[in-house]
Write a protein that holds these residues in place. Structure first.
Motif, mmCIF file in Angstrom:
data_model
loop_
_atom_site.group_PDB
_atom_site.id
_atom_site.type_symbol
_atom_site.label_atom_id
_atom_site.label_comp_id
_atom_site.label_asym_id
_atom_site.label_seq_id
_atom_site.Cartn_x
_atom_site.Cartn_y
_atom_site.Cartn_z
ATOM 1 N N GLU A 94 0.844 -1.209 0.000
ATOM 2 C CA GLU A 94 0.000 0.000 0.000
ATOM 3 C C GLU A 94 0.876 1.255 0.000
ATOM 4 O OE1 GLU A 94 -0.535 -1.898 3.422
ATOM 5 O OE2 GLU A 94 -0.822 -3.379 1.849
ATOM 6 N N ALA A 95 1.956 1.201 0.816
ATOM 7 C CA ALA A 95 2.863 2.351 0.891
ATOM 8 C C ALA A 95 3.562 2.572 -0.450
ATOM 9 C CB ALA A 95 3.890 2.121 1.988
ATOM 10 N N ARG A 96 3.933 1.471 -1.104
ATOM 11 C CA ARG A 96 4.595 1.589 -2.418
ATOM 12 C C ARG A 96 3.660 2.247 -3.429
ATOM 13 N NH1 ARG A 96 8.154 -3.857 -3.380
ATOM 14 N NH2 ARG A 96 9.085 -3.814 -1.343
ATOM 15 N N ASP A 97 2.379 1.859 -3.372
ATOM 16 C CA ASP A 97 1.411 2.463 -4.295
ATOM 17 C C ASP A 97 1.300 3.969 -4.056
ATOM 18 O OD1 ASP A 97 0.933 0.069 -5.464
ATOM 19 O OD2 ASP A 97 -0.850 -0.413 -4.274
ATOM 20 N N LYS A 98 1.338 4.340 -2.753
ATOM 21 C CA LYS A 98 1.252 5.770 -2.418
ATOM 22 C C LYS A 98 2.470 6.522 -2.947
ATOM 23 C CE LYS A 98 -1.702 5.790 1.653
ATOM 24 N NZ LYS A 98 -1.754 5.949 3.102
ATOM 25 N N VAL A 99 3.653 5.900 -2.763
ATOM 26 C CA VAL A 99 4.897 6.535 -3.244
ATOM 27 C C VAL A 99 4.849 6.676 -4.764
ATOM 28 C CG1 VAL A 99 7.395 6.232 -3.460
ATOM 29 C CG2 VAL A 99 6.283 5.721 -1.301
ATOM 30 N N ASN A 100 4.419 5.605 -5.425
ATOM 31 C CA ASN A 100 4.317 5.641 -6.896
ATOM 32 C C ASN A 100 3.360 6.746 -7.349
ATOM 33 O OD1 ASN A 100 6.097 3.575 -7.291
ATOM 34 N ND2 ASN A 100 4.532 1.990 -7.440
ATOM 35 N N GLY A 101 2.232 6.855 -6.627
ATOM 36 C CA GLY A 101 1.244 7.885 -6.955
ATOM 37 C C GLY A 101 1.814 9.287 -6.799
ATOM 38 N N ALA A 102 2.550 9.481 -5.685
ATOM 39 C CA ALA A 102 3.158 10.798 -5.418
ATOM 40 C C ALA A 102 4.197 11.135 -6.486
ATOM 41 C CB ALA A 102 3.793 10.800 -4.037
ATOM 42 N N GLU A 105 2.450 12.070 -9.669
ATOM 43 C CA GLU A 105 1.914 13.444 -9.602
ATOM 44 C C GLU A 105 2.986 14.480 -9.936
ATOM 45 O OE1 GLU A 105 0.052 14.380 -5.892
ATOM 46 O OE2 GLU A 105 -1.479 12.844 -6.183
ATOM 47 N N ASP A 111 8.159 3.083 -11.149
ATOM 48 C CA ASP A 111 7.446 2.105 -10.336
ATOM 49 C C ASP A 111 8.432 1.465 -9.353
ATOM 50 O OD1 ASP A 111 5.760 0.317 -9.235
ATOM 51 O OD2 ASP A 111 5.133 -0.627 -11.125
#
Lengths: 147, 92
Positions: A94-102, A105, A111
């Protein structure tokens, strides 16, 4: 067998060159290869020797408040960076997805799930070639380098 | 094998007062071992509780990575100096 050596032997078989000439050509090929190997080894050794990542921020002499500005001098062992990067594999998905999203942006298409340990080693090896030298208008300097 | 840091020097100076500390890091590993032995019954219970959740592997990785980070700290130096403050951290 080496392509060049093959060609020399073929030329010798076709009697285009003498035995002495073939011997000399093969010798030259060998010495050329050992020189390039030693150069590559020296380059790798130099990279292995780099032990610290340095970040230096110095205020400029022409600065109005020369002494009032912060001076930063940071030295981080490369082994610590290497060890710290291992923590990335412990990040929950979940944290990796957040980092990827940030990162996405900010316009960085990267990835974190694709980052493998061997790539990290390559990344750190490449870091030894990095040198950032920024000089501000007031004379302050920011240097990031590996020593 | 990497040699762990023996001492950490921490120096913080503010506008009026400051202090300096020499932390004996060579005591951290024996203390951690003693703490581990004392807390081993609780650790065992925690392992049994979290076993089905699959946290065992992650916990082992965290311990391993933390140990490696500690061992790699030798040589670190942070020196920040301002007009009224100074922070100096060094591990040797």
């Amino acid at each position: 067998m080496d392509e060049n050596k093959k060609k020399v032997l073929e030329m010798l078989a076709q009697n285009k060159i003498s035995i002495d000439e073939a011997y000399r050509l093969l010798g030259a090929l060998e010495s050329g290869r050992s020189t390039s190997e030693s150069t590559a080894k020296a380059g790798t050794a130099a990279k292995m020797k780099s032990k610290y990542l340095r970040v230096c921020i110095m205020p400029g002499s022409g600065h109005e408040h020369g002494d009032k500005c912060d001076r930063v001098n940071i030295r981080v062992p490369m082994t610590l960076i290497r060890a710290g990067m291992k923590f990335t594999s412990l990040l929950p998905p979940e944290a990796r997805d957040k980092v990827n999203g940030a990162l996405h942006e900010k316009g960085i298409d990267f990835d974190m799930r694709n980052l493998k340990p061997e790539e990290m080693d390559e990344l750190l090896e490449a870091l030894s070639d990095v040198e950032v030298d920024v000089a501000g208008s007031d004379g302050e300097t920011i240097k990031v380098f590996v020593e | 094998m990497k040699r762990p840091p023996m001492l950490m020097h921490v120096k913080i100076r503010g506008k009026r007062r400051g202090f300096g500390l020499w932390l004996p890091l060579f005591l951290v590993l024996p203390l951690a071992l003693a703490l581990f032995i004392i807390l081993s019954p609780l650790i065992l219970i925690a392992i049994l509780v979290f076993w089905p959740k699959g946290w065992r592997k992650r916990a082992l990785h965290i311990f391993g990575a933390a140990f490696e980070v500690f061992n790699s700290m030798r040589g670190i130096k942070v020196d920040v100096r301002g007009e009224h403050r100074c922070i100096y951290i060094s591990a040797i």
